[in-house]
Design a protein around this motif. Structure first.
Motif, PDB file in Angstrom:
ATOM      1  N   GLU A 227       0.810  -1.219   0.000  1.00  0.00           N
ATOM      2  CA  GLU A 227       0.000   0.000   0.000  1.00  0.00           C
ATOM      3  C   GLU A 227       0.847   1.275   0.000  1.00  0.00           C
ATOM      4  OE1 GLU A 227      -2.451  -0.412   3.412  1.00  0.00           O
ATOM      5  OE2 GLU A 227      -3.851  -1.834   2.470  1.00  0.00           O
ATOM      6  N   ASN A 228       2.177   1.156   0.154  1.00  0.00           N
ATOM      7  CA  ASN A 228       3.012   2.354   0.281  1.00  0.00           C
ATOM      8  C   ASN A 228       4.173   2.369  -0.709  1.00  0.00           C
ATOM      9  OD1 ASN A 228       2.165   3.909   2.993  1.00  0.00           O
ATOM     10  ND2 ASN A 228       1.887   1.699   3.287  1.00  0.00           N
ATOM     11  N   VAL A 229       3.934   1.828  -1.901  1.00  0.00           N
ATOM     12  CA  VAL A 229       4.997   1.748  -2.903  1.00  0.00           C
ATOM     13  C   VAL A 229       5.524   3.132  -3.271  1.00  0.00           C
ATOM     14  CG1 VAL A 229       5.550   1.063  -5.270  1.00  0.00           C
ATOM     15  CG2 VAL A 229       4.141  -0.427  -3.834  1.00  0.00           C
ATOM     16  N   GLN A 230       4.608   4.091  -3.557  1.00  0.00           N
ATOM     17  CA  GLN A 230       5.034   5.427  -3.961  1.00  0.00           C
ATOM     18  C   GLN A 230       5.803   6.136  -2.840  1.00  0.00           C
ATOM     19  OE1 GLN A 230       4.845   6.734  -6.978  1.00  0.00           O
ATOM     20  NE2 GLN A 230       3.875   4.865  -7.748  1.00  0.00           N
ATOM     21  N   HIS A 231       5.305   5.971  -1.610  1.00  0.00           N
ATOM     22  CA  HIS A 231       5.962   6.613  -0.474  1.00  0.00           C
ATOM     23  C   HIS A 231       7.381   6.050  -0.283  1.00  0.00           C
ATOM     24  CE1 HIS A 231       6.682   8.364   3.414  1.00  0.00           C
ATOM     25  NE2 HIS A 231       6.711   7.183   4.022  1.00  0.00           N
TER      26      HIS A 231
END
Length: 419
Positions: A227-231
């Protein structure tokens, strides 16, 4: 004798029993004569009248008698009692432990040392005394000194120390501190389980070093990562930029440290033949790596023309030195006036036979070459156009393994005029 006729033992003449009669006086004389016991050789010292010899023999301790128990032994009367009590195979022996009777030979061969009622010490030296019939069970199941196997690690221990061992046994099953599973885990595997396997253990995000501070149970970390690939990508990019800056700073610092010479710079020029041909075809200046004369000293570089330059072109090797802008120029003394020497090494394997070629000079403070440099230009430095001739360079071991070695020395003492 035949028909009552015998022969005289003295003259061998025939005797008639009818004519023989006892002589009482002679008999008395004979019976009163002194004789020794027949067992004199065995040690009996008895001496007495013949008429009481038999009485003595009936009591003589040295007289040999057959065993009354008919074991076949014949022995002196004085040994008979011990024989009947201790050694006769037909004697009756009562076991002191079980009170049963046994023939002597049966007792010695079959019962002695095997009586189940015999009281014995425990062989494990625990201090217990018990009948032989109970000994095996005691040593196997009851003795606190018996050897037993740890059911977890299979090592042997004295029974009384087994419980203490289990507090340290590496294979003793313990419960996971996170209560992830009712199944117990060997003690030595617990750390690995908690740090790498336990699904309930709280762990940090794998991008922790990049700046992600998220923590959660191991079983939900995969969801957090998805859920936090971009971050996470942004964090990694920022980290990469920071590390690149640090790498550049470290490289610059390392470069500076590796170019500090303490006043002596050694320059090895390899592939000499090829570089000489290039220089002969087209005048090529070979410039060394920059170097510092000291930790906070002057920055310099050496250069050579293998086929010569200016007055030395075509016949000599030319060598020059030029001062470059350095990090510490603002705290150094100008103009530069320290003595400088150039040397080309004779690479003879024997140190004592080497004949290095050296030239040195003291800078003239009025020349522009030795003023504080403003910028790093490609201008020619100061040196020797005719440093060494090609003819001399081909002699001895100035050229070895297709290489030459040049040394530049900057003397830190102003008054020194020699290299």
């Amino acid at each position: 004798s035949r028909g009552g006729v015998s022969k005289c033992p003295e003259d061998d003449r025939p005797l008639d029993y009818a004519q023989i009669y006892p002589d009482e006086e002679l008999t008395t004389e004979v019976m009163n004569s002194l004789v020794r016991c027949r067992n004199v050789k065995d040690g009996c010292r008895w001496v007495g009248k013949l008429q009481i010899l038999q009485v003595h023999l009936d009591e003589c301790p040295f007289d040999a008698l057959p065993c009354p128990l008919r074991c076949g032994a014949v022995l002196p009367r004085l040994d008979l009692e011990d024989h009947l009590e201790f050694t006769c195979c037909r004697r009756q022996v009562v076991c002191e432990f079980c009170s049963k009777k046994f023939p002597g030979d049966v007792y010695e061969k079959q019962h002695s040392g095997q009586c189940i009622s015999e009281v014995m010490w425990c062989e494990n030296k625990c201090g217990a005394r018990l009948e032989r019939r109970f000994l095996a069970n005691h040593m196997r199941n009851e003795c606190h000194k018996r050897t037993v196997l740890c059911q977890f690690c299979s090592r042997e221990f004295v029974q009384e120390t087994l419980q203490t061992h289990q507090y340290q046994c590496p294979r003793y099953p313990v419960v996971c501190p996170n209560r992830c599973d009712p199944t117990k885990i060997p003690r030595e595997d617990l750390d690995l389980h908690v740090t790498e396997l336990c699904p309930s253990a709280t762990i940090s995000c794998s991008f922790r070093d990049a700046g992600c501070k998220h923590k959660c149970p191991r079983f939900s970390m995969e969801k957090h990562t998805a859920e936090n690939v971009q971050h996470h990508l942004k964090l990694m990019c920022d980290l990469s930029k920071t590390q690149q800056t640090q790498i550049t700073q470290l490289c610059n610092a390392l470069y500076s440290l590796t170019h500090i010479t303490d006043g002596e710079f050694i320059w090895k020029i390899s592939n000499y033949k090829q570089k000489f041909l290039e220089s002969a075809y087209k005048s090529v200046e070979l410039v060394s790596e920059p170097f510092y004369t000291a930790r906070y000293g002057y920055k310099m570089a050496a250069s050579v023309f293998l086929n010569g330059n200016g007055a030395g072109e075509g016949k000599y090797l030319s060598v020059y030195i030029k001062i470059l802008p350095g990090e510490y120029d603002n705290i150094l003394e100008w103009p530069f006036i320290l003595p400088i020497s150039f040397s080309i090494y004779d690479q003879n394997i024997d140190y004592d036979l080497r004949a290095n070629i050296t030239e040195s000079f003291v800078p003239d403070p009025t020349w522009k070459h030795f003023q504080k440099p403003v910028k790093d230009t490609g201008a020619l430095g100061f040196g020797y156009p005719k440093f060494v001739s090609h003819e001399i360079l081909k002699t001895r071991d100035y050229i070895k393994d297709d290489s030459i070695i040049i040394k530049v020395k900057v003397d830190s003492y102003r008054n020194c005029t020699s290299p």
